[in-house]
Design a protein around this motif. Structure first.
Motif, short mmCIF file in Angstrom:
data_model
loop_
_atom_site.label_atom_id
_atom_site.label_comp_id
_atom_site.label_asym_id
_atom_site.label_seq_id
_atom_site.Cartn_x
_atom_site.Cartn_y
_atom_site.Cartn_z
N ASP A 1 35.57 12.60 10.50
CA ASP A 1 36.86 12.49 11.17
C ASP A 1 37.76 11.47 10.47
O ASP A 1 38.94 11.71 10.28
CB ASP A 1 36.69 12.10 12.64
N PHE A 2 37.19 10.35 10.07
CA PHE A 2 38.00 9.35 9.38
C PHE A 2 38.37 9.79 7.97
O PHE A 2 39.49 9.55 7.52
CB PHE A 2 37.28 7.99 9.35
N LEU A 3 37.47 10.44 7.30
CA LEU A 3 37.71 10.83 5.92
C LEU A 3 38.62 12.06 5.82
O LEU A 3 39.65 12.03 5.13
CB LEU A 3 36.37 11.12 5.22
N PHE A 4 38.26 13.13 6.50
CA PHE A 4 38.99 14.39 6.36
C PHE A 4 40.13 14.54 7.37
O PHE A 4 41.27 14.80 6.98
CB PHE A 4 38.03 15.58 6.47
N THR A 5 39.81 14.43 8.64
CA THR A 5 40.82 14.67 9.67
C THR A 5 41.96 13.67 9.57
O THR A 5 43.13 14.06 9.58
CB THR A 5 40.19 14.64 11.08
#
Length: 159
Positions: free
Chosen positions: A51-55
């Motif tokens: 979530d932190f990296l992609f979203t």
């Protein structure tokens, strides 16, 4: 050329948002139904990272490329379908931000249960079902935005 680069980046962002969201939901639900705190903790750690990296990256890219794309094509940001898309984007954000916090809390509760060798606490289950429910309006809103981006219907907003 700028138009195609912006459109490509905007589409990649949309694919990342919907793909990561669907993937995260699938893996969290599958882990949850094992009832195994170790598996849930492991999946939740990966989900939070994703979530932190992609979203989060896509969340930043989407409005930037969207505004630049609208300007490049000549659409005013007051165009009805764009305004509705922005509103739906804000709805998604209103559900996504708490979901990220819930995922971190579920991870922490599962890790604590794993370390103590105890079952998942009732708080974990309450948070999971709230997290689960929050996914429906967010996913519906992103599908709505995708439809608006493809159809670009003439919408008149009255004030």
């Amino acid at each position: 050329m700028t138009y195609f680069i912006l459109k490509f980046l905007h589409l990649i962002g949309a694919v990342v948002l919907i793909g990561t969201g669907a993937g995260i939901a699938f893996f969290m639900v599958m882990a949850h139904f094992t009832g195994n705190a170790t598996k849930i903790a492991g999946v939740a750690r990966i989900v939070v990272t994703a979530d932190f990296l992609f979203t989060a990256s896509a969340v930043i890219v989407q409005p930037i490329t969207g505004v630049l794309l609208a300007r490049e094509v000549g659409y005013p940001l007051t165009e009805g379908w764009i305004v509705l898309s922005i509103i739906l984007y804000l709805v998604i954000g209103a559900f996504w931000l708490p979901v990220v916090i819930m995922q971190m809390r579920m991870r922490d509760l599962a890790e604590a249960a794993e370390a103590a060798g105890t079952p998942l606490p009732p708080a974990y289950h309450r948070i999971f079902w709230t997290w689960f429910a929050f996914g429906f309006p967010a996913f519906g809103a992103i599908l709505g935005i995708l439809w608006l981006m493809i159809a670009r219907p003439e919408l008149t907003l009255t004030g």
